[in-house]
Design a protein around this motif. Structure first.
Motif, PDB file in Angstrom:
ATOM      1  N   THR A  48      -9.475   6.364   7.132  1.00 36.44           N
ATOM      2  CA  THR A  48      -9.035   7.178   8.483  1.00 36.44           C
ATOM      3  C   THR A  48      -7.932   7.880   8.093  1.00 36.44           C
ATOM      4  OG1 THR A  48      -8.007   4.910   9.227  1.00 36.44           O
ATOM      5  CG2 THR A  48      -9.792   5.593  10.411  1.00 36.44           C
ATOM      6  N   ILE A  49      -7.027   6.692   6.846  1.00 40.43           N
ATOM      7  CA  ILE A  49      -5.319   7.831   6.784  1.00 40.43           C
ATOM      8  C   ILE A  49      -5.945   8.003   5.293  1.00 40.43           C
ATOM      9  CG2 ILE A  49      -3.649   6.919   5.492  1.00 40.43           C
ATOM     10  CD1 ILE A  49      -3.000   4.877   7.747  1.00 40.43           C
ATOM     11  N   GLY A  50      -6.621   8.172   4.386  1.00 37.65           N
ATOM     12  CA  GLY A  50      -7.257   8.260   3.062  1.00 37.65           C
ATOM     13  C   GLY A  50      -7.572   9.884   4.132  1.00 37.65           C
ATOM     14  N   LYS A  51      -8.145  10.290   4.681  1.00 38.48           N
ATOM     15  CA  LYS A  51      -8.770  11.644   5.265  1.00 38.48           C
ATOM     16  C   LYS A  51      -8.095  12.756   4.473  1.00 38.48           C
ATOM     17  CE  LYS A  51     -12.162   9.939   8.690  1.00 38.48           C
ATOM     18  NZ  LYS A  51     -12.158  10.879  10.450  1.00 38.48           N
ATOM     19  N   ARG A  52      -6.549  12.009   4.685  1.00 34.51           N
ATOM     20  CA  ARG A  52      -5.440  13.090   5.001  1.00 34.51           C
ATOM     21  C   ARG A  52      -4.304  12.454   3.749  1.00 34.51           C
ATOM     22  NH1 ARG A  52      -2.364  15.726  10.342  1.00 34.51           N
ATOM     23  NH2 ARG A  52      -5.195  16.279  10.275  1.00 34.51           N
ATOM     24  N   HIS A  53      -4.777  11.775   3.118  1.00 35.81           N
ATOM     25  CA  HIS A  53      -3.043  10.953   2.524  1.00 35.81           C
ATOM     26  C   HIS A  53      -3.915  10.456   0.890  1.00 35.81           C
ATOM     27  CE1 HIS A  53      -0.177  12.048   5.245  1.00 35.81           C
ATOM     28  NE2 HIS A  53      -0.675  11.612   6.236  1.00 35.81           N
ATOM     29  N   SER A  54      -3.719  10.514  -0.085  1.00 32.07           N
ATOM     30  CA  SER A  54      -3.771   9.686  -0.439  1.00 32.07           C
ATOM     31  C   SER A  54      -2.979   7.824  -0.299  1.00 32.07           C
ATOM     32  CB  SER A  54      -3.062   9.487  -1.893  1.00 32.07           C
ATOM     33  OG  SER A  54      -3.050   8.996  -3.303  1.00 32.07           O
ATOM     34  N   VAL A  55      -4.071   6.701  -0.711  1.00 29.92           N
ATOM     35  CA  VAL A  55      -3.861   5.482  -0.608  1.00 29.92           C
ATOM     36  C   VAL A  55      -4.278   4.423  -1.737  1.00 29.92           C
ATOM     37  CG1 VAL A  55      -4.623   4.088   1.563  1.00 29.92           C
ATOM     38  CG2 VAL A  55      -4.225   5.799   2.228  1.00 29.92           C
ATOM     39  N   GLN A  56      -2.600   3.756  -1.841  1.00 29.46           N
ATOM     40  CA  GLN A  56      -2.988   3.208  -2.962  1.00 29.46           C
ATOM     41  C   GLN A  56      -3.101   1.632  -2.482  1.00 29.46           C
ATOM     42  OE1 GLN A  56      -4.673   4.516  -6.110  1.00 29.46           O
ATOM     43  NE2 GLN A  56      -4.601   2.459  -6.460  1.00 29.46           N
ATOM     44  N   VAL A  57      -3.536   0.492  -3.362  1.00 30.96           N
ATOM     45  CA  VAL A  57      -2.986  -0.149  -2.895  1.00 30.96           C
ATOM     46  C   VAL A  57      -2.461  -1.112  -4.047  1.00 30.96           C
ATOM     47  CG1 VAL A  57      -4.561  -2.822  -3.158  1.00 30.96           C
ATOM     48  CG2 VAL A  57      -5.276  -0.907  -1.636  1.00 30.96           C
ATOM     49  N   LEU A  58      -1.400  -1.320  -4.125  1.00 26.74           N
ATOM     50  CA  LEU A  58      -0.402  -1.595  -5.618  1.00 26.74           C
ATOM     51  C   LEU A  58      -0.756  -3.399  -5.819  1.00 26.74           C
ATOM     52  CD1 LEU A  58       2.234  -0.241  -4.119  1.00 26.74           C
ATOM     53  CD2 LEU A  58       1.387   1.072  -5.402  1.00 26.74           C
ATOM     54  N   ASN A  59      -1.282  -4.038  -5.209  1.00 27.87           N
ATOM     55  CA  ASN A  59      -1.505  -5.102  -6.262  1.00 27.87           C
ATOM     56  C   ASN A  59      -2.952  -5.679  -5.947  1.00 27.87           C
ATOM     57  OD1 ASN A  59      -0.771  -5.781  -2.846  1.00 27.87           O
ATOM     58  ND2 ASN A  59      -2.754  -6.777  -3.640  1.00 27.87           N
ATOM     59  N   THR A  60      -3.539  -6.880  -6.653  1.00 27.07           N
ATOM     60  CA  THR A  60      -5.093  -7.448  -6.259  1.00 27.07           C
ATOM     61  C   THR A  60      -5.269  -8.032  -5.360  1.00 27.07           C
ATOM     62  OG1 THR A  60      -3.564  -9.735  -7.980  1.00 27.07           O
ATOM     63  CG2 THR A  60      -4.594  -7.482  -9.187  1.00 27.07           C
ATOM     64  N   ASP A  61      -6.252  -8.867  -6.112  1.00 25.88           N
ATOM     65  CA  ASP A  61      -6.890  -9.464  -4.588  1.00 25.88           C
ATOM     66  C   ASP A  61      -5.869 -10.684  -4.395  1.00 25.88           C
ATOM     67  OD1 ASP A  61      -8.698  -7.940  -3.861  1.00 25.88           O
ATOM     68  OD2 ASP A  61     -10.281  -8.770  -4.643  1.00 25.88           O
ATOM     69  N   ASP A  62      -5.106 -10.571  -5.428  1.00 23.12           N
ATOM     70  CA  ASP A  62      -4.650 -12.437  -4.933  1.00 23.12           C
ATOM     71  C   ASP A  62      -2.576 -12.225  -4.595  1.00 23.12           C
ATOM     72  OD1 ASP A  62      -3.505 -14.616  -5.585  1.00 23.12           O
ATOM     73  OD2 ASP A  62      -2.633 -15.014  -8.086  1.00 23.12           O
ATOM     74  N   ILE A  70       0.529  -0.988  -0.166  1.00 26.34           N
ATOM     75  CA  ILE A  70      -0.063  -0.435   0.068  1.00 26.34           C
ATOM     76  C   ILE A  70       0.405   0.505  -0.248  1.00 26.34           C
ATOM     77  CG2 ILE A  70      -1.728   1.551   1.426  1.00 26.34           C
ATOM     78  CD1 ILE A  70      -2.489  -1.344   2.653  1.00 26.34           C
ATOM     79  N   ALA A  71       0.432   1.989  -0.984  1.00 22.98           N
ATOM     80  CA  ALA A  71       1.435   3.665  -1.214  1.00 22.98           C
ATOM     81  C   ALA A  71       0.430   4.544  -0.648  1.00 22.98           C
ATOM     82  CB  ALA A  71       1.965   3.602  -2.689  1.00 22.98           C
ATOM     83  N   ILE A  72       1.500   4.934   0.574  1.00 26.31           N
ATOM     84  CA  ILE A  72       0.751   6.032   1.083  1.00 26.31           C
ATOM     85  C   ILE A  72       1.521   7.400   0.731  1.00 26.31           C
ATOM     86  CG2 ILE A  72       0.655   6.873   3.333  1.00 26.31           C
ATOM     87  CD1 ILE A  72      -0.320   4.314   4.621  1.00 26.31           C
ATOM     88  N   ARG A  73       1.085   8.416   0.222  1.00 25.76           N
ATOM     89  CA  ARG A  73       1.008   9.798   0.122  1.00 25.76           C
ATOM     90  C   ARG A  73       1.900  10.172   0.986  1.00 25.76           C
ATOM     91  NH1 ARG A  73      -0.050  11.581  -6.102  1.00 25.76           N
ATOM     92  NH2 ARG A  73       2.156  12.135  -6.058  1.00 25.76           N
ATOM     93  N   ALA A  74       2.596  10.890   1.305  1.00 24.11           N
ATOM     94  CA  ALA A  74       3.223  12.326   1.952  1.00 24.11           C
ATOM     95  C   ALA A  74       2.548  13.654   2.083  1.00 24.11           C
ATOM     96  CB  ALA A  74       4.767  12.275   2.360  1.00 24.11           C
ATOM     97  N   GLY A  75       2.585  13.894   1.031  1.00 23.57           N
ATOM     98  CA  GLY A  75       1.656  14.790   0.594  1.00 23.57           C
ATOM     99  C   GLY A  75       2.821  15.909   0.079  1.00 23.57           C
ATOM    100  N   ARG A  76       3.705  16.299   0.214  1.00 23.78           N
ATOM    101  CA  ARG A  76       4.318  17.057  -1.074  1.00 23.78           C
ATOM    102  C   ARG A  76       5.834  16.341  -0.234  1.00 23.78           C
ATOM    103  NH1 ARG A  76       3.335  18.978   5.026  1.00 23.78           N
ATOM    104  NH2 ARG A  76       5.890  19.500   6.038  1.00 23.78           N
ATOM    105  N   SER A  77       6.896  16.685  -1.349  1.00 22.04           N
ATOM    106  CA  SER A  77       8.365  16.172  -1.557  1.00 22.04           C
ATOM    107  C   SER A  77       9.553  16.322  -0.196  1.00 22.04           C
ATOM    108  CB  SER A  77       8.791  16.076  -2.621  1.00 22.04           C
ATOM    109  OG  SER A  77       9.786  15.784  -2.830  1.00 22.04           O
ATOM    110  N   LEU A  78       9.449  14.546   0.815  1.00 17.71           N
ATOM    111  CA  LEU A  78       9.726  15.247   1.671  1.00 17.71           C
ATOM    112  C   LEU A  78      11.602  13.857   1.640  1.00 17.71           C
ATOM    113  CD1 LEU A  78       7.050  15.212   4.533  1.00 17.71           C
ATOM    114  CD2 LEU A  78       9.297  16.745   4.127  1.00 17.71           C
ATOM    115  N   SER A  79      12.766  14.256   2.416  1.00 17.45           N
ATOM    116  CA  SER A  79      13.393  13.372   1.967  1.00 17.45           C
ATOM    117  C   SER A  79      13.181  11.833   2.741  1.00 17.45           C
ATOM    118  CB  SER A  79      14.682  13.655   2.750  1.00 17.45           C
ATOM    119  OG  SER A  79      15.646  12.961   3.189  1.00 17.45           O
TER     120      SER A  79
END
Length: 542
Positions: free
Chosen positions: A454-468, A321-330
């Protein structure tokens, strides 16, 4: 190997106090504890001896020039493909399974978390699920295992901070290094959302130049793999011996006890004898060995009076699951950084944990993921996309540049039809059968939904795989322990109900899988069982 004195010249001529089959987390930990207590311990390992003057590489995931057995063994991986039936179709693939001193811990990312107290009260926590063989509870409680969790955390040098939802003031955790700017931002953001993040519990010393070595051997002795932490001290300080590159092919037994461990060394077959025999060959291979050890005394397989050896195969599901910080950070900092257990249960449903994986979403990672998926999924659209994998990888990496990748671990439930069985046509002599249940799919989707809500209220949450998304590296449950001999193979001390000197200490013993990484529970339980074996050996000597 730099010291051949660790290899006994005539292992058949000694009656060992304990013979340990396999040197992964369970085998190395129990054998190391017994050797420290003064017992004569012989380890038998299928793979290479990976210490001494062995070339352990640079700590980056090796690029195998081929998938030949020798090449894979050189890198610490299981040499041949695992085969079986998944959803009724044939599936053959290279499993995330180690082979060599340290077993799979030589390659793991060393996330060492406890199970939750609710995992031990599984009947109450999981309720009645049609078709599932869920026991009312584990034969030991969380409180029984807690002191051994603390010992294992100390032994395996775990860095991290206390889980606010499961505090233990007596735990001795090493302070972790500072978070990266990106992960510090996510940590604070999660707290502001009302969640309870903590620093992930990782067996790593984070020395200068540390790569955290997930998927590869550690060249700097900073990763807490079982070979480094438990096996090597047993050999160098406490007189234990080892037979590497030896495959155990059968346990010989009479009606009451194991009388010999038959193994192949080169072209020769030998038999070693021990007062206690401990099997820790993985939840894939341990039940296969017991089934191969059928005899006139044990027509259905050794210790298989219940008929449950190999049954109740479990794995976790793991979404990336990719959770984006919202801005570019180290992202400069420890990779295995954050964990939270706010989604472990939801309205009476057992789900699991969330933890950062330590993967940078770069083109190489995306390409690796796509190729692995193509190997496991033969769907037409995946195969059609193969020529474009490199382009897809570059575009995906650019999109997820500011993201941190997390993994979920959702509990799998035991079903007797999910199993390990013998297969004489397989290179491993065994095969698995697994059906992905509808209720597991539903709970996995519920986890994703709760995460997004929950986390999706503030951050982009993207599942990177399928149901398999089965985690074939978290296999467990195939030689379960319990109090009732009709419903389990092992007793509460991991000794076979019907074989007085046979123990199993790998993840096979789990009656349920829990919702977290299994390695720390394997280690803690191995320390507990070592105490019981020590008592049994003491009685035999008195």
């Amino acid at each position: 190997m730099t010291n051949s004195s660790w290899i006994p010249e005539n292992p058949e001529s000694t009656e060992w106090d304990a013979i340990v089959v396999g040197t992964g987390m369970g085998g190395s930990t129990v054998g190391g504890a017994l050797a420290k207590l003064g017992h004569r311990v012989l380890f038998i390992e299928k793979g290479n001896f990976l210490f001494g003057d062995y070339d352990r590489g640079e700590g980056t995931e090796p690029i195998l020039t081929d998938n030949s057995p020798d090449e894979r063994l050189r890198a610490g991986w299981w040499p041949v493909q695992l085969g079986g039936k998944y959803e009724g179709r044939d599936l053959n693939f290279f499993a995330p399974l180690g082979c060599g001193t340290g077993g799979s811990t030589s390659l793991y990312a060393s996330q060492l978390e406890r199970l939750s107290p609710v995992d031990f009260e599984c009947g109450k926590a999981l309720g009645s699920v049609p078709g599932a063989s869920i026991p009312e509870r584990w034969p030991i409680s969380y409180d029984d295992l807690a002191p051994y969790y603390r010992q294992a955390e100390s032994l395996y040098r775990i860095c991290g901070t206390e889980d606010p939802l499961q505090p233990d003031p007596e735990a001795e955790l090493v302070a972790p290094p500072p978070l990266s700017d990106r992960d510090a931002h996510l940590f604070n953001s999660f707290e502001e959302l009302g969640l309870h993040p903590f620093r992930a519990h990782v067996g790593c010393r984070f020395v200068e130049g540390c790569n955290e070595c997930g998927g590869s051997l550690c060249p700097r002795a900073c990763k807490s793999d079982a070979g480094q932490i438990s096996l090597m001290p047993a050999l160098t300080k406490h007189g234990a011996k080892i037979l590497p590159n030896c495959e155990v092919i059968k346990l010989e037994a009479d009606a009451e006890r194991v009388t010999g461990v038959r193994f192949r060394r080169g072209d020769e077959e030998c038999v070693a004898r021990g007062k206690i025999v401990i099997v820790a060959a993985s939840a894939y291979m341990t039940p296969a060995l017991l089934l191969k050890s059928a005899s006139g005394h044990w027509p259905n397989g050794l210790a298989n009076t219940s008929g449950l050896v190999g049954k109740n195969l479990m794995m976790h599901t793991s979404d990336f699951i990719a959770i984006r910080a919202g801005r570019s950070l180290s992202s400069e900092g420890p990779k295995k950084a954050l964990a939270l257990n706010d989604f472990y249960t939801h309205e009476g449903r057992k789900l699991g944990t969330l933890q950062s994986v330590g993967i940078q979403v770069n083109p190489g990672y995306v390409l690796y993921h796509l190729r692995n998926r193509a190997e496991r999924e033969r769907t037409w659209y995946i195969q059609l996309a193969r020529p474009f994998f490199r382009i897809i990888a570059v575009l995906a990496a650019a999109f997820y540049k500011s993201s941190s990748v997390f993994a979920s671990i959702v509990e799998d439930l035991p079903y007797e039809h999910n199993q390990i069985r013998l297969d004489p046509d397989s290179e491993n002599g065994m095969a698995f059968e697994y059906h992905y249940s509808d209720e597991l799919l539903e709970r996995n989707r519920l986890f994703r939904k709760r995460l997004g809500a929950t986390i999706g209220k503030r951050h982009s949450v993207q599942v990177l795989n399928t149901d398999d998304n089965l985690n074939f590296g978290h296999v467990c449950g195939t030689v379960r322990f319990g109090d009732d001999p009709a419903k389990s193979v092992l007793d509460r001390n991991n000794r076979a109900h019907d074989v007085e000197n046979l123990y199993v200490v790998d993840a096979s013993f789990f009656p349920t899988s829990g919702g977290n990484n299994p390695s720390l529970t394997i280690a803690a339980n191995a320390l507990r069982v070592a105490g019981e074996i020590d008592k049994q050996l003491g009685k035999a000597m008195s």
